[in-house]
Design a protein around this motif. Structure first.
Motif, PDB file in Angstrom:
ATOM      1  N   GLY A  26     -48.862  35.437  -3.100  1.00 38.79           N
ATOM      2  CA  GLY A  26     -47.555  35.633  -2.490  1.00 38.79           C
ATOM      3  C   GLY A  26     -46.784  36.769  -3.131  1.00 38.79           C
ATOM      4  O   GLY A  26     -46.251  37.651  -2.462  1.00 38.79           O
ATOM      5  N   GLN A  80     -56.031  38.634   0.969  1.00 42.55           N
ATOM      6  CA  GLN A  80     -56.625  38.405  -0.338  1.00 42.55           C
ATOM      7  C   GLN A  80     -55.603  38.525  -1.458  1.00 42.55           C
ATOM      8  O   GLN A  80     -55.971  38.653  -2.617  1.00 42.55           O
ATOM      9  CB  GLN A  80     -57.765  39.409  -0.570  1.00 42.55           C
ATOM     10  CG  GLN A  80     -58.880  39.271   0.443  1.00 42.55           C
ATOM     11  CD  GLN A  80     -59.912  40.367   0.319  1.00 42.55           C
ATOM     12  OE1 GLN A  80     -59.568  41.518   0.127  1.00 42.55           O
ATOM     13  NE2 GLN A  80     -61.173  40.003   0.446  1.00 42.55           N
ATOM     14  N   SER A 135     -51.036  29.370  -6.849  1.00 45.04           N
ATOM     15  CA  SER A 135     -51.269  28.920  -5.468  1.00 45.04           C
ATOM     16  C   SER A 135     -52.716  28.508  -5.290  1.00 45.04           C
ATOM     17  O   SER A 135     -53.007  27.517  -4.628  1.00 45.04           O
ATOM     18  CB  SER A 135     -50.926  30.032  -4.479  1.00 45.04           C
ATOM     19  OG  SER A 135     -49.576  30.371  -4.597  1.00 45.04           O
ATOM     20  N   ALA A 151     -60.774  33.877  -9.723  1.00 47.02           N
ATOM     21  CA  ALA A 151     -59.337  33.665  -9.845  1.00 47.02           C
ATOM     22  C   ALA A 151     -59.014  32.592 -10.869  1.00 47.02           C
ATOM     23  O   ALA A 151     -57.991  32.658 -11.535  1.00 47.02           O
ATOM     24  CB  ALA A 151     -58.740  33.286  -8.493  1.00 47.02           C
ATOM     25  N   LEU A 198     -55.006  46.392  -6.879  1.00 37.76           N
ATOM     26  CA  LEU A 198     -55.067  45.661  -5.614  1.00 37.76           C
ATOM     27  C   LEU A 198     -55.256  46.584  -4.417  1.00 37.76           C
ATOM     28  O   LEU A 198     -55.348  46.126  -3.283  1.00 37.76           O
ATOM     29  CB  LEU A 198     -53.778  44.851  -5.420  1.00 37.76           C
ATOM     30  CG  LEU A 198     -53.466  43.829  -6.498  1.00 37.76           C
ATOM     31  CD1 LEU A 198     -52.100  43.199  -6.229  1.00 37.76           C
ATOM     32  CD2 LEU A 198     -54.533  42.754  -6.536  1.00 37.76           C
TER      33      LEU A 198
HETATM   34  N1  LIG Z   1     -58.827  35.388  -0.413  1.00 37.43           N
HETATM   35  C1  LIG Z   1     -58.802  36.001  -1.600  1.00 37.43           C
HETATM   36  N2  LIG Z   1     -59.795  36.825  -1.923  1.00 37.43           N
HETATM   37  C2  LIG Z   1     -59.802  37.456  -3.112  1.00 37.43           C
HETATM   38  N3  LIG Z   1     -58.846  37.319  -4.037  1.00 37.43           N
HETATM   39  C3  LIG Z   1     -57.826  36.497  -3.766  1.00 37.43           C
HETATM   40  C4  LIG Z   1     -57.758  35.812  -2.546  1.00 37.43           C
HETATM   41  N4  LIG Z   1     -56.631  35.077  -2.551  1.00 37.43           N
HETATM   42  C5  LIG Z   1     -56.037  35.302  -3.723  1.00 37.43           C
HETATM   43  N5  LIG Z   1     -56.744  36.158  -4.469  1.00 37.43           N
HETATM   44  C6  LIG Z   1     -56.420  36.639  -5.810  1.00 37.43           C
HETATM   45  O1  LIG Z   1     -56.449  35.544  -6.675  1.00 37.43           O
HETATM   46  C7  LIG Z   1     -55.414  35.639  -7.631  1.00 37.43           C
HETATM   47  C8  LIG Z   1     -54.603  34.360  -7.628  1.00 37.43           C
HETATM   48  O2  LIG Z   1     -53.886  34.275  -6.421  1.00 37.43           O
HETATM   49  P1  LIG Z   1     -52.804  33.174  -6.170  1.00 37.43           P
HETATM   50  O3  LIG Z   1     -52.352  33.266  -4.776  1.00 37.43           O
HETATM   51  O4  LIG Z   1     -53.310  31.872  -6.625  1.00 37.43           O
HETATM   52  O5  LIG Z   1     -51.663  33.675  -7.138  1.00 37.43           O
HETATM   53  P2  LIG Z   1     -50.273  33.000  -7.470  1.00 37.43           P
HETATM   54  O6  LIG Z   1     -50.344  32.560  -8.851  1.00 37.43           O
HETATM   55  O7  LIG Z   1     -49.914  32.007  -6.458  1.00 37.43           O
HETATM   56  O8  LIG Z   1     -49.322  34.244  -7.367  1.00 37.43           O
HETATM   57  P3  LIG Z   1     -47.849  34.367  -6.730  1.00 37.43           P
HETATM   58  O9  LIG Z   1     -46.923  33.856  -7.726  1.00 37.43           O
HETATM   59  O10 LIG Z   1     -47.722  35.849  -6.563  1.00 37.43           O
HETATM   60  O11 LIG Z   1     -47.848  33.634  -5.453  1.00 37.43           O
HETATM   61  C9  LIG Z   1     -54.613  36.857  -7.283  1.00 37.43           C
HETATM   62  O12 LIG Z   1     -54.968  37.905  -8.139  1.00 37.43           O
HETATM   63  C10 LIG Z   1     -55.019  37.201  -5.897  1.00 37.43           C
HETATM   64  O13 LIG Z   1     -55.019  38.576  -5.689  1.00 37.43           O
END
Ligand SMILES: Nc1ncnc2c1ncn2[C@@H]1O[C@H](COP(=O)(O)OP(=O)(O)OP(=O)(O)O)[C@@H](O)[C@H]1O
Ligand SMILES: Nc1ncnc2c1ncn2[C@@H]1O[C@H](COP(=O)(O)OP(=O)(O)OP(=O)(O)O)[C@@H](O)[C@H]1O
Ligand SMILES: [Mg+2]
Ligand SMILES: [Mg+2]
Lengths: 374, 289, 413, 296, 374
Positions: A137, A134, E44, E19, A127
């Motif tokens: 959470g 990007q 998310s 993603a 990352l």
């Molecule tokens: N705007 C963005 N541009 C590029 N990659 C992104 C962006 N937003 C999220 N990601 C990537 O997409 C993936 C999924 O993100 P997401 O926020 O849905 O994770 P999550 O399951 O909610 O995780 P957490 O439990 O940590 O909140 C992650 O690897 C994140 O780094």
């Protein structure tokens, strides 16, 4: 030397709200201190005061041997993980991590090394080139943690640093942070840690001592085991341990020259030293017993007391079952291994049971003050 | 940062019929652009045509006006005047940004004695018509022997006297939450590092507009150079533009307008180059939910 | 600037004037080795502001070009500029008659020297008059008679005469002066200070003649002019002028080239006879120096400055370079040289002769400088504007001219 | 650290110096001049309150231009600020070619007070000009924009509004500071685009709206270019704003003392209005970066 | 009708990061669906796509019977709790809660009632006049939850809504949210809930079904009990259950005609049906056993297998002790009741033990694919 000592610390917010009421606390150099307490009890406020982000409206704060009430944050030798992360939106993850080191004039090579080490520790090497927006959470939270640990401060302040991580990662992080603390101590550079968490496991496993707060007042400061076994008051008793301790209104009454507790229409004799100490005392009391100290079967050790009860419902939690029942009108819950609970299968709400209470593990608190009795 | 990226569909999703938007925008911008179009057209016209025709289409295409306008009726060409303008503008922008950001930072983020009154004075100084300050200021610069130099045009800006910008930056800063700054304090930022690493990036859109404004306003400023500069070789474009407009003589408007159009180009270019930064804030792009 | 041999010389103008003057200045520098003239020239816009500021700061140029009317403001008692009397060489005295020099005197001190002189003349567009079948008006009656003809033949938008409000005020004043023998404001004389010279009857005529000019469709009405792009938009910039629908202009003779410049052929320009009332008490003509040169009162080398002025005004080589860039030269030599060398267009020469004839006859006295004081102009404009917009009666306007005018005059004296 | 008084003062020190030097001295001097009669050539003569007395009691032109100025400000400030906010809002999205449109909208402001503006504006608003031409398409009778005392004010208000570019740019910059996530939350809450604008965008950029209101007020009260170049204060002094009058008095009539007095009256007026705005701001301006939250 | 169905949903972020990889999921009307998965697995992202905040770059999303791919968020009838709260900073808590209702034109009285009810439910009546920046992290999170529940949407989207609350409050909230969901269903207005959480307890107790995600791919969707008992693959097995299942490399080998597992130098015979099914199979395998299925004493039921082990360390968790030990070189952990662990007291690292494995509860996964075997 990074002892952190708070004496008579107070905080009144500009809107007049008094968040912290004269807190006295001495955190030893290199100690791992955990703050717990209900939401809004001023954990973050205290942390921010230690960090120098919030003005101290009363009392004295010392780090090492220096009074730091008026010292700016950057001069206090601390690192902090913010509850809301507060990442720099205009910097990549790498730069977020490197920023503090850059400011400190760390040589490029070492900086790079430390940033990459931290990233590895937090499982986020992939990352490093991303911008905060990007990130997910949990990833953002890890960056926030990383930002603190790349520095080698004298005091770490963690404000719920793992709350957004999944159980597995959280467990791993817990271990790594503990190890980090250990390593630093072993290297003779002990870092004092103040760690705010809502997670019982974190509190119990990481903390050398735990400070329980309620509404800006310290309730008890002690080792995890001591807190669990000897809570100073009903609040701490209820707060520490999960599922929480059963706390019910009861009556202290004499029984055959020794003491007993009357509750839900039952009279439960107290035993041994405690009984002796309380003999002759009488009146309202709060009776506490942890769910794990109630069984569906008698204890092999024979130190349990059978009490008639009515079933409310059961919750199956994999290897164990939570049994919710009433004694008289008083609600209780018990945590029993799944194999003890087989007898409860198929029982209806309201079914009569016999539950086995380990009276030796019971806690008694003054009904008015909540303070532990005997 | 990924400017072209669309972090969320909300803001940049095209409406059902994007061309409606284009047509509306196009129509209004035509209204805004009309002057320029007309001006360009006018550079190819005779005086009589200029005064009788509201249309912009010239009857012939002849770039002579540009050539003549550029040469000017003076000893110097516009190359000199443009150079002069830049010599005034560039240092002025630099000192303006530095001084205004510093002062705005202090006003928005520090507590110090007399802050309220100083701020009031600052805002107050903008309210007196500049015209009455002209003479006293002139006398002042005469006293220190700075007449007929660029100092009176640049020096005051170095002391954050462009209070417009200070006020503007203050307002921007007050609207930006302090979280990032707190983190930076913990990271060991001193006040100057904070300014450079945190405040400036967060204020970037506002600072860019300061640069753009100061550039355009200084380029357009007529009164300042008029009063302080006596030597023709020091004239900036704004003065030079009006050099050939006497009171009673015949003016070759095409030449004048041609060079006016050319004089607009740096400002237009600066704006065009800067404008993407107006919409590229750092503060907004925090962590999403 | 510490160099004693530097003279600052400021003027305003357009392209032609700048080029010519720079050449002349260079010539002067050649003739005076070691002397440098620092030319501080610019457009008209802002010139007065800068000069004012400089004067207030005591850092005005050594030699400056000014308007005749500014004398009254910069030098109320003759002390605003260096007195040139002791500095004048014979060349100037020879070439500029005493009458010319007198225009630059304030309180007995020669504050400035006139470069050229300009007066009001009637300009017509003969092709339009031919179209409507009228001869160019020679008298007031013919002028007034032209209005309805224009309306009938060319329509509502056509007028025999165009001019800004001030032009019309002057034209009406001309009538009054011819009738009553007095302008609005009499200049200061040995007997007394400047004063409002019109009586109420005269003032009333003043207002009424203005009203007649408009009502009888002779002159373009103010609201019309204003609606076409501003009341002060110069005549030559009016499309109706360019196309000949507006066929006349009462203006300075120096404006002839300007007015002619935008006329679309076959439109052309001709000089008209100056309308005169039978039994006129006065020519009613209005003229005064246009540009003047003055020497700043802080000038360190007044002799040198005077030499420069003298050179610019009278030197024949300089005159050849300068040509008509500041109007027809007032000095005899240069004027004659221009004429000799065929540098004077016929129309301008004709106008010049018309004016010169009156001046020589002593029928073109210098107006009171305060008449052209900006505050006074603003006042007259205001009054006539209310007349033009029918916001007042002729009587009230006349009374206001007399009483308020007098009060104002008192204040700006 | 923010409580570090000395550091904060260090940062404003240049400003304090600058103010004292470049602003306060001229300020004081102009104030002093307002009690004198000063015609540039001769040293100022102290006349006490006479200038103020004169403008209060026997100067109809002052009364007239004061009224004109107030009326102008009342019309022009909301017009420009509102229009700028609206356009900034419209231009604050990503669309192919939006750069071009943004620049186009700013262009009038780059033109500033140039001659070209004056010439052109007069053309546009001439009786036979483009504006009437367009209105004619809608069957509206030609309006004598420049000659009718009732419309002349609108002409310069429109011109003032037309040069809304800098306010727009400032708004554009401000819009960037509204966190995206709030729009998302509002969207979920069911807010339409316009509700988001009014309930989220506007409150969060109130610091900058406030700034623009104050600044445009200051500008409007000092507006000089439009009435000077386009209407020359006319017709019938219907656009003879105070700035024009001050200019005339100071640099045409050479009454610098009187001009200063006029300026100080204008100053007092603007300062009072600005003071009022500042006072009111604590009821409607929200500062996210302020330690103490907004009061209700 | 608020069935939410995702078919072949994909998400590619503008920076090219993919993603979500073709997610197919059908959430029934009124169902309480929980999303779990490691940090960054796109929980998310999915939620935000359902909400309409993130563009859908592939596949089809339906709510009810309508395809909503291009429907704006406000038309989807959803309420959402954001992971970062996204409170309106310029509104009081009251106004934050009331905003959505106001927009919907709710009558003032009803609005007030609903806001106050929600505030009461979330124990924050005393905070109604505060501004967000005057709140603690947990309080802010409760406001975010409140903002969702005052509305009566068809679909609730919760993104870790309780992560910043203390255990006690969290337990209370858990119950209240479940009750809310129940009440709505009982009232005949069932609301579909998609709930992202990292908390095992939340997932297990609240979810009717749980969807386990990993790197944007669904691993398994099933009821909590089924996930716990029959994880579809090693990832799910390791992810569900806390402390996590022991997963070690092992060898499947024949033993006396039935099957056995070889690990750490030990051969552990499999029993019953499983043994029969695997008879004859051989080769690398992943062996899984939950800590609760390892005891320090033999099971009274007699179904445990004693295995020699070496102690690493123990963690005391109040009523139980986590025992970390090795079998051969392979690390294991066990969760034993405190009374079973008394024998471990005072033992040094490296001490020899006998641990008792319930082989019947063991899981076997294919070493390569990770899929469950038999
Ligand atoms: N705007 C963005 N541009 C590029 N990659 C992104 C962006 N937003 C999220 N990601 C990537 O997409 C993936 C999924 O993100 P997401 O926020 O849905 O994770 P999550 O399951 O909610 O995780 P957490 O439990 O940590 O909140 C992650 O690897 C994140 O780094
Ligand atoms: N700026 C402020 N003004 C007024 N009150 C505040 C302010 N910030 C916090 N509070 C109040 O002070 C108390 C303590 O807040 P604090 O953030 O320290 O809580 P906390 O223990 O960190 O809670 P949590 O676990 O929810 O994060 C809370 O009741 C909160 O509402
Ligand atoms: Mg907190
Ligand atoms: Mg997430």
């Amino acid at each position: 030397m990074a002892r952190v000592s708070l004496s008579k610390i107070e905080k009144v917010y500009p809107n007049g709200f008094k968040a912290v009421h004269g807190v006295d606390l001495d955190i030893r150099d290199g100690e791992f201190m955990v703050f717990v307490g209900p939401s809004g009890c001023a954990k973050s406020t205290l942390l921010r005061m230690v960090a120098g982000l919030e003005s101290i409206t009363g009392g004295e704060l010392r780090i090492g041997d220096k009074r730091v009430n008026d010292l700016p944050a950057k001069a206090r030798g601390i690192a902090m993980v913010f509850q809301n992360y507060a990442l720099y939106p205009h910097m990549t993850v790498y730069d977020n991590l490197a920023f503090g080191l850059k400011l400190a004039g760390t040589p490029k090579k070492e900086l790079d090394l430390r940033v990459r080490q931290a990233a590895q520790l937090l499982e986020m090497e992939h990352l490093l080139e991303r911008y905060p927006k990007q990130l997910s959470g949990g990833q953002a939270q890890r960056v926030a943690v990383g930002r603190a640990i790349v520095k080698k401060p004298e005091v770490f302040l963690f404000d719920e640093p793992l709350s957004n991580l999944d159980a597995k990662l959280r467990a791993a992080m817990r271990v790594r942070l503990t190890e980090l603390h250990q390593t630093l101590r072993d290297q003779g550079q002990p870092a004092t840690v103040i760690y705010v968490t809502h997670d019982q496991t974190e509190a119990m496993t990481m903390g050398e001592r735990i400070c329980v707060l309620k509404e800006g007042v310290i309730q008890q400061v002690d080792t995890p085991v001591a807190l669990y076994e000897k809570p100073a008051n009903a609040f701490v008793a209820g707060f520490i341990g999960s599922p929480e301790m059963n706390l019910v209104k009861a009556e202290l009454q004499p029984l055959n020259g020794s003491a007993a507790v009357g509750l839900g229409g039952q009279v439960l004799p107290l035993s041994g030293a405690r009984s002796a100490a309380l003999a002759g005392r009488q009146g309202a009391i709060t009776f506490g017993l942890r769910p794990e100290h109630i069984g569906a079967l008698p204890r092999p050790q024979g130190d349990s007391l059978p009490v008639p009860a009515t079933l409310r419902f059961t919750e199956h939690m994999g290897s164990e079952v939570y049994v919710h029942f009433n004694i008289g009108e008083l609600p209780f819950s018990a945590r029993v291994p799944v194999e003890q609970a087989s007898g409860l299968h198929g029982l209806q709400r309201g079914a009569a049971l016999t539950m086995h209470l380990q009276m030796g593990a019971a806690h008694l608190f003054d009904a008015a003050s909540g303070l532990a009795v005997a | 940062m990924t400017t072209s990226a669309s972090p969320a569909p909300l803001r940049d999703a095209a409406p059902p019929v994007p061309w409606v938007r284009y047509i509306a925008l196009g129509a209004v911008s035509l209204l805004m652009l009309y002057p320029l179009i007309w001006l360009v057209g006018a550079t190819f016209k005779t005086n009589a045509e200029i005064f009788t025709e509201i249309g912009f289409w010239p009857s012939r295409l002849d770039f002579g006006a540009y050539e003549k306008g550029w040469k000017t009726s003076t000893e110097y060409t516009f190359a000199t005047y443009f150079l002069n303008s830049f010599i005034i503008t560039v240092p002025r922008i630099i000192v303006t940004v530095i001084s205004c950001v510093l002062v705005a930072y202090a006003f928005a983020r520090f507590e110090f004695w007399g802050k309220k009154s100083l701020f009031a004075i600052m805002v107050g100084t903008m309210m007196l018509p500049l015209i009455v300050l002209r003479l006293p200021q002139y006398l002042m610069f005469r006293e220190v022997g700075m007449l007929d130099s660029y100092w009176p045009l640049i020096l005051p800006s170095a002391f954050a006297t462009d209070t417009f910008f200070v006020f503007m930056l203050v307002q921007f800063l007050r609207g930006i939450p302090r979280d990032m700054e707190e983190a930076a304090m913990i990271d060991g930022c001193n006040a100057i590092q904070m300014l450079w690493h945190i405040i400036v990036p967060l204020l970037k859109p506002a600072i860019i507009s300061v640069v753009v404004f100061q550039f355009i306003w200084t380029m357009n400023d007529f009164m300042g150079p008029l009063i302080y500069l006596a030597s023709v070789e020091k004239y900036p474009v704004s003065l030079a533009l009006k050099m050939s407009i006497g009171a009673t003589e015949e003016v070759e408007w095409a030449n004048v307008i041609a060079i006016s159009v050319v004089a607009l180009l740096p400002s237009v270019a600066v704006f065009f180059a800067a404008q993407k930064h107006f919409i590229e804030g750092a503060a907004s792009s925090g962590i999403k939910g | 600037q510490k160099d004693a041999r530097v003279l600052r010389f400021a003027w305003w103008g357009g392209a032609a004037r700048h080029g010519a003057t720079l050449a002349a200045v260079r010539l002067f520098e050649q003739r005076n080795a070691g002397l440098r003239i620092k030319s501080e020239y610019m457009g008209f816009n802002g010139y007065l502001e800068r000069l004012t500021t400089q004067v207030a700061g005591g850092s005005e140029p050594d030699v400056m070009q000014i308007n005749w009317a500014w004398l009254a403001m910069f030098s109320k008692r003759g002390s605003g500029f260096t007195d040139l009397t002791p500095l004048l060489g014979p060349a100037v005295r020879e070439q500029l008659p005493e009458a010319e020099l007198a225009t630059g005197r304030v309180a007995g001190k020669l504050n400035a020297l006139p470069v050229s002189y300009s007066a009001r003349v009637m300009l017509w567009n003969p092709s339009t008059f031919e179209r409507v079948g009228l001869a160019l008006p020679k008298t007031w009656d013919e002028l007034f008679a032209a209005g309805p003809v224009f309306r009938n033949k060319l329509g509502e938008g056509a007028f025999p005469l165009d001019g800004e409000l001030y032009d019309m005020i002057l034209l009406a004043q001309t009538w009054v002066q011819q009738k009553h023998g007095t302008p609005f404001i009499a200049p200061a004389t040995a007997e007394g200070p400047s004063r409002v010279a019109m009586n109420e009857a005269a003032a009333l005529d003043w207002v009424r003649i203005y009203q007649r000019l408009v009502k009888e469709h002779v002159a373009t009405p103010l609201p019309l002019r204003a609606s076409l792009g501003g009341a002060e938009k110069p005549t030559e910039q009016q499309p109706d002028w360019v196309t000949g629908r507006w066929a006349g202009n009462y203006t300075w003779d120096s404006a002839i080239p300007l007015r002619a410049s935008t006329l679309k052929p076959p439109q052309r320009l001709a000089l008209g006879d100056f309308p005169t009332l039978p039994g006129a008490l006065h020519s009613g003509m209005f003229g005064r120096p246009t540009l003047m040169y003055a020497v700043g009162r802080h000038c360190k080398q007044p002799e040198l400055a005077a030499r420069l002025i003298e050179f610019l005004l009278t030197d024949l080589d300089a005159a050849r370079l300068l040509g008509r860039t500041r109007g027809l030269p007032g000095a005899r030599g240069p004027l004659q040289q221009l004429e000799r060398e065929g540098q004077l267009p016929a129309l301008e020469l004709q106008a010049h002769r018309q004016i010169q004839a009156q001046r020589d006859a002593g029928r073109l006295p210098l107006p009171g400088p305060l008449f052209e004081h900006p505050r006074m102009l603003k006042f007259m404009r205001e009054v006539f504007e209310t007349v033009a917009y029918n916001k007042t009666t002729d009587i009230a306007a006349a009374r206001r001219l007399i009483t308020d005018g007098a009060a104002l005059l008192n204040r700006i004296k | 650290m923010y409580e570090n008084k000395r550091l904060g003062f260090l940062f404003v020190l240049p400003f304090v110096l600058g103010v004292l030097l470049f602003k306060l001295f001229p300020f004081v001097m102009s104030f002093a001049l307002s009690f004198t009669q000063y015609d540039v050539m001769d040293p100022p003569v102290y006349v006490g309150l006479q200038n103020y007395k004169e403008l209060a009691t026997e100067d109809p032109l002052f009364t007239k231009s004061l009224g004109v100025t107030l009326w102008f400000a009342v019309l022009a400030v909301p017009a420009r600020v509102g229009f700028a906010l609206f356009v900034a809002h419209v231009l604050n999205f990503k669309l192919r070619g939006i750069n071009f449109f943004r620049s186009a909208f700013y262009l009038p402001s780059i033109l500033g007070g140039s001659i070209a503006t004056a010439v052109l504006w007069r053309f546009l608003f001439a009786r036979n000009g483009l504006v009437n031409g367009i209105l004619g398409q809608f069957g509206i009778e030609p309006i004598a924009w420049l000659a009718d005392e009732h419309y002349s004010m609108w002409t310069i208000v429109l011109l003032f509004m037309w040069q809304f570019g800098s306010a727009m740019v400032i708004f554009l910059a401000a819009l960037q500071n509204v966190p995206q996530s709030l729009y998302e939350a509002a969207e979920i809450d069911g807010a339409s685009r316009s509700q988001q604008f009014w309930r989220i965008t506007v409150p969060l950029i109130t610091p900058v709206i406030f700034f623009n209101v104050i600044m445009q007020m200051v500008h409007a009260f000092q507006e000089f270019n439009a009435p000077y170049m386009v209407t020359e204060g006319g017709p019938l002094s219907s656009t003879y704003v105070l700035a024009l009058y001050i200019y005339d008095q100071s640099f045409r009539y050479f009454n610098l003392g009187y001009g200063s007095a006029l300026s100080w009256v204008l100053f007092a007026l603007v300062a009072a209005l600005a003071g009022l705005s500042f006072w009111s701001s604590k009821y409607w301006v929200f500062y996210a970066g302020e330690k103490e939250a907004a009061k209700k």
